[in-house]
Design a protein around this motif. Structure first.
Motif, mmCIF file in Angstrom:
data_model
loop_
_atom_site.group_PDB
_atom_site.id
_atom_site.type_symbol
_atom_site.label_atom_id
_atom_site.label_comp_id
_atom_site.label_asym_id
_atom_site.label_seq_id
_atom_site.Cartn_x
_atom_site.Cartn_y
_atom_site.Cartn_z
ATOM 1 N N LEU A 1 7.814 -47.731 -20.128
ATOM 2 C CA LEU A 1 7.945 -46.995 -21.382
ATOM 3 C C LEU A 1 6.977 -45.822 -21.312
ATOM 4 N N PHE A 2 7.470 -44.611 -21.601
ATOM 5 C CA PHE A 2 6.619 -43.451 -21.340
ATOM 6 C C PHE A 2 6.781 -42.374 -22.412
ATOM 7 N N LEU A 3 5.754 -41.545 -22.491
ATOM 8 C CA LEU A 3 5.673 -40.452 -23.462
ATOM 9 C C LEU A 3 4.924 -39.299 -22.823
ATOM 10 N N THR A 4 5.411 -38.074 -23.018
ATOM 11 C CA THR A 4 4.680 -36.877 -22.608
ATOM 12 C C THR A 4 4.608 -35.936 -23.802
ATOM 13 N N ASP B 1 6.320 -45.784 -31.404
ATOM 14 C CA ASP B 1 6.242 -45.556 -32.841
ATOM 15 C C ASP B 1 4.932 -44.822 -33.154
ATOM 16 N N GLY B 2 4.805 -44.398 -34.418
ATOM 17 C CA GLY B 2 3.520 -43.898 -34.893
ATOM 18 C C GLY B 2 3.229 -42.442 -34.616
ATOM 19 N N VAL B 3 4.194 -41.703 -34.061
ATOM 20 C CA VAL B 3 3.971 -40.285 -33.784
ATOM 21 C C VAL B 3 5.102 -39.478 -34.421
ATOM 22 N N THR B 4 4.778 -38.296 -34.930
ATOM 23 C CA THR B 4 5.774 -37.407 -35.531
ATOM 24 C C THR B 4 5.468 -35.969 -35.142
ATOM 25 N N HIS C 1 17.746 -37.050 -24.357
ATOM 26 C CA HIS C 1 16.478 -36.641 -23.735
ATOM 27 C C HIS C 1 15.328 -37.615 -24.007
ATOM 28 N N ASN C 2 15.132 -37.958 -25.272
ATOM 29 C CA ASN C 2 13.954 -38.731 -25.653
ATOM 30 C C ASN C 2 14.328 -39.951 -26.490
ATOM 31 N N PRO C 3 15.056 -40.898 -25.911
ATOM 32 C CA PRO C 3 15.565 -42.018 -26.716
ATOM 33 C C PRO C 3 14.491 -42.975 -27.219
ATOM 34 N N ALA C 4 13.284 -42.930 -26.655
ATOM 35 C CA ALA C 4 12.238 -43.853 -27.093
ATOM 36 C C ALA C 4 11.449 -43.329 -28.286
ATOM 37 N N LEU C 5 11.751 -42.125 -28.749
ATOM 38 C CA LEU C 5 10.906 -41.493 -29.771
ATOM 39 C C LEU C 5 11.566 -41.518 -31.150
ATOM 40 N N ARG C 6 11.819 -42.702 -31.665
ATOM 41 C CA ARG C 6 12.453 -42.829 -32.983
ATOM 42 C C ARG C 6 11.623 -42.185 -34.083
ATOM 43 N N SER C 7 10.317 -42.414 -34.057
ATOM 44 C CA SER C 7 9.482 -41.925 -35.149
ATOM 45 C C SER C 7 9.332 -40.411 -35.134
ATOM 46 N N VAL C 8 9.686 -39.776 -34.037
ATOM 47 C CA VAL C 8 9.663 -38.312 -33.964
ATOM 48 C C VAL C 8 10.903 -37.724 -34.615
ATOM 49 N N TYR C 9 12.061 -38.267 -34.256
ATOM 50 C CA TYR C 9 13.310 -37.623 -34.664
ATOM 51 C C TYR C 9 13.878 -38.138 -35.982
ATOM 52 N N LYS C 10 13.566 -39.354 -36.350
ATOM 53 C CA LYS C 10 14.135 -39.881 -37.594
ATOM 54 C C LYS C 10 13.680 -39.099 -38.827
ATOM 55 N N PRO C 11 12.379 -38.874 -39.041
ATOM 56 C CA PRO C 11 11.989 -38.114 -40.231
ATOM 57 C C PRO C 11 12.477 -36.676 -40.215
ATOM 58 N N LEU C 12 12.572 -36.083 -39.023
ATOM 59 C CA LEU C 12 13.106 -34.725 -38.930
ATOM 60 C C LEU C 12 14.569 -34.702 -39.343
ATOM 61 N N PHE C 13 15.349 -35.622 -38.825
ATOM 62 C CA PHE C 13 16.771 -35.734 -39.176
ATOM 63 C C PHE C 13 16.920 -35.970 -40.683
ATOM 64 N N THR D 1 -5.815 -32.579 -30.790
ATOM 65 C CA THR D 1 -5.530 -33.539 -31.840
ATOM 66 C C THR D 1 -5.523 -34.931 -31.228
ATOM 67 N N VAL D 2 -5.578 -35.927 -32.067
ATOM 68 C CA VAL D 2 -5.545 -37.306 -31.596
ATOM 69 C C VAL D 2 -4.254 -37.963 -32.066
ATOM 70 N N LEU D 3 -3.480 -38.449 -31.114
ATOM 71 C CA LEU D 3 -2.265 -39.204 -31.418
ATOM 72 C C LEU D 3 -2.568 -40.690 -31.373
ATOM 73 N N LYS D 4 -1.786 -41.441 -32.150
ATOM 74 C CA LYS D 4 -1.926 -42.900 -32.144
ATOM 75 C C LYS D 4 -0.564 -43.541 -31.873
ATOM 76 N N PRO D 5 -0.038 -43.360 -30.651
ATOM 77 C CA PRO D 5 1.253 -43.967 -30.322
ATOM 78 C C PRO D 5 1.164 -45.482 -30.268
ATOM 79 N N VAL D 6 2.232 -46.130 -30.687
ATOM 80 C CA VAL D 6 2.307 -47.586 -30.666
ATOM 81 C C VAL D 6 3.540 -47.995 -29.863
#
Length: 555
Positions: free
Chosen positions: A490-493, A468-471, A81-93, A502-507
């Motif tokens: 490259l996209f994010l929703t 990167d930069g979002v969790t 589903h969201n292969p570009a979101l490493r920084s979201v799923y890595k710390p959760l995993f 809140t303020v996100l700082k995606p990189v």
């Protein structure tokens, strides 16, 4: 690295890329992922919502099964589903793995290692026990841990658990023993232990409990070997699957009715249930082990799994009055008997009513806890792409199984009772409600098979753009996050789960050198000239409505 704020104004007019071709996670899917975060963010020692009927972690509502399945669900969400979101799923995993290594999860093994006459009928005295949960047997823990750490390495190209001593177990009861014992392993030493024991058992697998090799629990290490092959440039998985199939072809994994045997008793060289047992002479066996095994065996043996579905699902899943339903074990057993011996209509309400009557005469199960039937069946269906059946079952669950939303997370809470005079399932266990049904909702058809066949490589991850930069600790649900290499988008929703701002700082990282246009919610923000090893950083305000962030290669 440039910083771009959402409030900047620009005079240029450009059309934002259309993201409609890229599906978003549904509210329910995002809710399941947030529930995982809620569970594993509890302080160590707190297991709120995860406690089961069997308090000693011996049954399939144990922490290890819940945690492992959460990890697999996080994996398929990131991969499919969201292969570009490493920084979201890595710390959760990583948090899930941390919980898996806690003593509360694996400490049951010290008692189980004593063995007993339930798993070894001819045993007259207990064995000398050991606390190390992976040195021998116990594939019901070690196999999951191997796949969790192998999957983590494959998804994120992280060698943390490939380093010596990176998998550590500390056995330190306060008032028992002769002092603290520490057992240290890594992913590859753990794999070697498992494969050596498989070989010692003639390749039918490794024991879960003493003397018992289960079909389902050995699927997870088999998948893990494939991911390690990709990282190591080896091909051990081909040998393992070949020898495993040959060994079970001799033993007979598939019964005459299409169901997988549950386990083999190694000393007695006997598969359970035995072939040829008359109907009614023993308690009916649940579809659970067959469904659970099939859901993951499909990774490496899809032809067998798909060929058996129709025979395996008879009676356990029926379509009556236009709706698919799962039935309790005794009802399903009676239904299958009516169909096979009396040529009863498998799609008739009359057959189901007769099965309910006959089910009351069947002997009870020797296991006093109800199995995770609803969860493992939906998991099985999700892997085989049975969308129509799955939709009906989730509709039933959302109507009758008390879905609960808590701090943005969705689960189906524990419900112990199962009324005897019904063809429907009302019982809900923590394994199903926390993990399995979430997995089923997040999976895609052939999700395990696709990952097994085409896993990510180090080289692929090193080049592919990502955000990167979002969790999830930002209080945000990430509904979409991908990269289209053909269109260079490259996209994010994202949206907050509770509507707060809140303020996100995606990189944006790994972008090719050159000009990139940046859009926030269909509005052109600016063009950034990316140089080697640089990226684009944004500050984006997010609240209760989904916000799109897009980076697209400029002309």
């Amino acid at each position: 690295m440039a910083t771009i704020t959402q409030t900047q104004t620009h005079t240029a007019t450009k059309s934002a890329p259309d993201l409609s071709a890229y599906p978003q996670l549904t509210k329910e899917q995002a809710g399941h992922v947030r529930h995982f975060l809620n569970l594993v963010s509890q302080p160590d020692g707190s297991w709120n919502n995860m406690g089961g009927l069997e308090g000693m972690q011996e049954f399939n509502d144990a922490y290890r099964y819940q945690l492992a399945t959460m990890a697999y669900a996080i994996g398929i969400t990131h991969f499919h589903h969201n292969p570009a979101l490493r920084s979201v799923y890595k710390p959760l995993f990583r948090r899930v793995i941390h919980k898996m290594l806690l003593k509360e999860v694996w400490g049951y093994w010290f008692m189980t290692s004593h063995s007993g006459n339930f798993t070894e009928p001819d045993r007259t005295e207990l064995r000398k026990p050991w606390a190390d949960p992976v040195k021998k047997e116990n594939i019901m823990y070690s196999g999951h841990l191997l796949l969790m750490t192998s999957l983590y390495a494959m998804l994120f190209d992280d060698d943390e658990f490939e380093k010596p001593g990176s998998i550590k177990f500390t056995w330190d009861p306060l008032f028992w023993g002769m002092g603290t014992e520490v057992y240290e392993y890594d992913n590859r030493s753990l794999q070697n232990i498992i494969l050596n024991e498989m070989e010692g058992n003639g390749w039918v697998g490794v024991c879960c409990e003493p003397n018992l090799v289960f079909v389902v629990c050995n699927q997870f290490p088999i998948i893990a070997v494939r991911y390690n092959d990709i990282r190591d440039g080896t091909n051990r998985s081909a040998e393992v699957t070949k020898k495993y199939q040959e060994a079970w072809d001799k033993k007979g994994m598939v019964q005459a009715d299409g169901m997988f045997v549950n386990w083999i008793m190694m000393k007695q060289d006997m598969v359970i249930p035995p072939k040829g047992v008359p109907y009614g002479a023993m308690p009916p066996l649940d579809v659970g082990f067959t469904a659970w095994a099939s859901a993951f065996m499909n990774a490496w043996n899809p032809s067998l799994v798909s060929s058996l579905f129709d025979a395996q699902s008879v009676g356990h899943i029926t379509r009556v009055n236009g709706k698919y339903r799962i039935h309790p074990t005794a009802v399903a057993a009676a239904f299958r008997h009516l169909v096979s011996t009396q040529d009863a209509d498998p799609n008739s309400e009359a057959t189901l009513e007769q099965a309910l009557k006959e089910s009351h005469s069947l002997p009870p199960s020797p296991i006093r806890f109800l199995p995770a039937t609803f969860g493992v069946v939906t998991t099985w269906l999700s892997e085989l792409g049975k969308a129509e059946i799955l939709a009906d079952l989730f509709e039933y669950a959302d109507t009758h199984l008390n879905p609960k939303w808590e701090r943005g997370g969705l689960c189906y809470p524990r419900q112990d009772d199962q009324p005897p005079n019904t063809t429907d399932i009302f019982h809900m266990d923590p394994f199903s409600g926390n993990a399995l049904m979430a997995y089923a909702r997040l999976n895609v058809p052939n999700g395990q098979n696709i990952m097994y066949t085409s896993p990510w490589t180090k080289e692929e991850l090193a080049k592919r753009p990502y955000i990167d930069g979002v969790t999830m600790d930002d209080g945000v649900d990430y509904l979409r996050g991908g990269w289209n290499s053909d269109k260079e988008i490259l996209f994010l929703t994202a949206k907050t789960w509770d509507g707060r701002k809140t303020v996100l700082k995606p990189v944006a990282r790994n972008l090719a050198e050159g000009k990139w246009d940046v859009y926030v919610d269909q509005r052109f923000v600016r063009t950034e000239n990316v140089r080697e090893n640089s990226g684009i950083e944004l500050e984006v305000e997010v609240a209760g409505n989904p916000v799109d962030v897009v980076f697209v290669r400029g002309s």
